[in-house]
Design an enzyme around this catalytic site. Structure first.
Site, PDB file in Angstrom:
ATOM      1  N   LYS A 207       0.830  -1.204   0.000  1.00 55.49           N
ATOM      2  CA  LYS A 207       0.000   0.000   0.000  1.00 55.49           C
ATOM      3  C   LYS A 207       0.866   1.256   0.000  1.00 55.49           C
ATOM      4  CE  LYS A 207      -3.830   0.162   2.462  1.00 55.49           C
ATOM      5  NZ  LYS A 207      -4.802   0.313   3.582  1.00 55.49           N
ATOM      6  N   GLU A 213      10.216  -5.631   3.891  1.00 59.44           N
ATOM      7  CA  GLU A 213      10.433  -6.929   3.251  1.00 59.44           C
ATOM      8  C   GLU A 213      10.036  -6.883   1.776  1.00 59.44           C
ATOM      9  OE1 GLU A 213       9.164  -7.768   7.581  1.00 59.44           O
ATOM     10  OE2 GLU A 213       8.626  -6.381   5.965  1.00 59.44           O
ATOM     11  N   GLY A 268      -5.156  -5.091   5.581  1.00 58.30           N
ATOM     12  CA  GLY A 268      -4.310  -5.999   4.818  1.00 58.30           C
ATOM     13  C   GLY A 268      -4.825  -7.420   4.785  1.00 58.30           C
ATOM     14  N   ARG A 269      -5.232  -7.942   5.933  1.00 61.75           N
ATOM     15  CA  ARG A 269      -5.657  -9.346   5.976  1.00 61.75           C
ATOM     16  C   ARG A 269      -7.077  -9.535   5.444  1.00 61.75           C
ATOM     17  NH1 ARG A 269      -4.900  -7.010  10.703  1.00 61.75           N
ATOM     18  NH2 ARG A 269      -6.547  -6.822  12.262  1.00 61.75           N
ATOM     19  N   GLU A 354      -4.140 -12.180  13.981  1.00 65.65           N
ATOM     20  CA  GLU A 354      -3.795 -10.768  13.904  1.00 65.65           C
ATOM     21  C   GLU A 354      -5.020  -9.922  14.242  1.00 65.65           C
ATOM     22  OE1 GLU A 354      -0.595  -9.088  11.130  1.00 65.65           O
ATOM     23  OE2 GLU A 354      -2.450  -8.405  10.174  1.00 65.65           O
ATOM     24  N   HIS A 385      -2.151 -38.524  10.098  1.00 66.20           N
ATOM     25  CA  HIS A 385      -0.915 -39.262  10.339  1.00 66.20           C
ATOM     26  C   HIS A 385       0.139 -38.355  10.966  1.00 66.20           C
ATOM     27  CE1 HIS A 385      -2.197 -42.847   8.043  1.00 66.20           C
ATOM     28  NE2 HIS A 385      -2.970 -41.959   7.445  1.00 66.20           N
ATOM     29  N   LYS A 505       9.308  -4.515  14.170  1.00 65.54           N
ATOM     30  CA  LYS A 505       9.762  -3.846  12.950  1.00 65.54           C
ATOM     31  C   LYS A 505      10.651  -2.648  13.284  1.00 65.54           C
ATOM     32  CE  LYS A 505       5.830  -4.915   9.902  1.00 65.54           C
ATOM     33  NZ  LYS A 505       4.765  -4.298   9.078  1.00 65.54           N
TER      34      LYS A 505
END
Length: 542
Positions: A207, A213, A268-269, A354, A385, A505
């Protein structure tokens, strides 16, 4: 003095009710009410929910619905759909529901109808997608684009990755889709190792166009492209941006005509159906993408209008509150029995944790009750399993969501019947277990009986759909989005901010120059951090 959650009459009623039902076994609940398996169900937007295998009665649901009413869940839902700034700590509207609103519907933010803006971006995405898929869009050397690499992190990565994998059956197999998120250079190196830069398009999703990152990986992608194509002018043919920062996008070398925007009222999510989903649209085409949006919208409308006792997201959210706050359950396992949904649990981890990993109420007071259970899971039957042993016979109570489909997209022999038999069998085994008497009747030696006894009484939902279509995927995602909102409303927390990710951060930015400095830096951290930085520098110098 303000009323706390624990002061609500419905909460006190549930506390009293819990003491009455906490030791009841699902065997007894089904014996007393043989028809609960038909009645404790709900259905909407192509999804069928069986919640009968819960340590709950009709009275439990009645009291949970009362808690929702006393928490003004209906008012909060209406406020969200109206565009009110319910993200109080950031003074923003929360309108992911506008991203899938059909043309002609109106949703207002600060007096402006945002639905036309949403469809303008969708139409722009569709036009660009058509040029990529048809081969009309050419790379710098004149070759068509065959590879698309999405660069993002968090919601700009988890949603597109999950949706691409979930809808791979509907994707253009002539295109290779890759995703880069981790700042670990290995992620970029492996994603691009076998790609031709002349045929590769990068979608940089940030954005602000400043996310550390994402922009580190974007600069690496830029250098990788220029190493092959040699001309800065090539960047405009091999990079597009999903961003709102036109100045930084232009500085990078991307033509702002190929910048796809979104808005502050999209978290964002919650953004995978905004322009963040450009890679998804390129993979599956505009028609399938719009079908997915229709599935989202169908669940949105169900959540907005259905009474809570028949409302799938409300039921899911209220039962999560029931186990988290009364039974002390700390996790929820999401177990999709479809290989296409292999990334769905990872997507839900961000969506749920979050959002509701909060310990302060909306008015800034410390909560005195648990919030935000840990969501996790793997596709069935692989998980059987791996970790199902703990769910069946461990000491922890882990409510489970089983997700299955009545028809396979890839029918092969009896595979699908075997797969779905496990959905029904696992839910049945968790609920009813196996008594010591049953084990003994099989001729088991007395010393082995305790090891082969299953306590049962482990709760689960079963969510069924006909097939995994784009519409069903949209409905499934919206189901969990609104379940999260239901939980957050009850707990009086804000599911739409994420201040908890900021501190790490900030500290990382302070540490970066200390790792990169040629001279020995003066370190002012704690003794542990100082020692770790020195050790890293020593090994790096070798």
């Amino acid at each position: 003095m303000s009323t706390t959650l624990r002061d609500l009459p419905a909460w006190k009623s549930l506390e009293s009710h819990y003491s009455e039902v906490k030791d009841r076994h699902l065997r007894d609940l089904f014996a007393e009410d043989p028809g609960r398996g038909e009645r404790m169900t709900a259905e909407a937007a192509g999804l069928f929910l069986d919640y009968s295998k819960h340590r709950a009665t009709h009275e439990t649901l009645k009291r949970l619905v009362k808690l929702a009413e006393e928490s003004d869940l209906r008012g909060r839902i209406d406020a969200m759909f109206r565009g009110d700034p319910i993200n109080a700590t950031e003074h923003r509207s929360v309108l992911h529901v506008a991203l899938r609103a059909p043309k002609g519907q109106s949703i207002f933010v600060d007096g402006k109808d945002v639905v036309p803006d949403v469809h303008e971006v969708l139409d722009k995405m569709a036009g660009f997608t058509g040029r990529i898929r048809s081969g009309e869009w050419k790379g710098y050397t004149g070759k068509p684009i065959r590879n698309v690499v999405n660069i993002g992190i968090g919601g700009s990565d988890l949603g597109p990755v999950m949706a691409y994998e979930a809808l791979r059956h509907y994707s253009d197999r002539g295109l290779t889709l890759r995703f880069v998120s981790n700042v670990d250079g290995t992620d970029f190196a492996e994603a691009t190792r076998d790609l031709d830069p002349a045929e590769t398009l990068f979608i940089v999703s940030s954005k602000t166009f400043t996310t550390l990152e994402t922009m580190t990986n974007a600069q690496t992608a830029r250098a990788w492209t220029l190493a092959a194509l040699k001309d800065d002018a090539s960047i405009a043919r091999h990079f597009v941006a999903v961003s709102t920062n036109a100045e930084e996008v232009s500085k990078f070398g991307i033509d702002t005509a190929n910048m796809f925007g979104f808005w502050d009222w999209v978290g964002g999510r919650y953004s995978m159906d905004a322009a963040i989903g450009l890679s998804t649209m390129i993979a599956v085409g505009p028609e399938n993408y719009r079908a997915m949006l229709a599935g989202f919208h169908a669940m949105d409308e169900h959540y907005r209008t259905a009474p809570f006792e028949k409302n799938l997201p409300a039921i899911l959210g209220l039962l999560t509150v029931w186990y988290t706050d009364f039974f002390g359950a700390e996790t929820v396992a999401v177990l999709p029995y479809d290989q296409y949904l292999k990334r769905f649990p990872a997507y839900l981890q961000q969506l749920t944790m979050e959002s509701n990993g909060k310990s302060e109420t909306l008015d800034g007071k410390r909560v005195d009750y648990p919030t935000g259970p840990i969501y996790w899971g793997e596709p069935g039957t692989n998980g059987q399993h791996s970790f199902y042993q703990l769910i069946h016979q461990g000491t922890r109570l882990i409510p489970c969501d089983f997700i299955g489909f009545c028809r396979s997209l890839n029918p092969v022999g009896e595979h699908h019947d075997l797969l779905m038999s496990n959905v029904f069998a696992q839910a049945e085994a968790l609920a009813f277990g196996k008594t010591a008497e049953q084990v003994k009747s099989e001729g088991t030696a007395d010393w082995l009986v305790p090891h082969r006894t299953f306590e049962g009484n482990r709760p689960s939902n079963v969510i069924l759909a006909d097939r995994l279509t784009p519409e069903v995927l949209g409905a499934l995602i919206a189901l969990y989005e609104h379940s999260v909102f239901t939980q957050g409303t009850i707990w009086r927390i804000n599911p739409f901010d994420q201040w908890g990710v900021e501190l790490g951060k900030v500290l990382a930015k302070r540490i970066i120059p200390e790792l990169e400095s040629k001279d020995e830096p003066k370190l002012n951290h704690d003794s542990s951090t100082n020692a770790l930085i020195r050790r890293y520098r020593q090994h790096k110098a070798r």
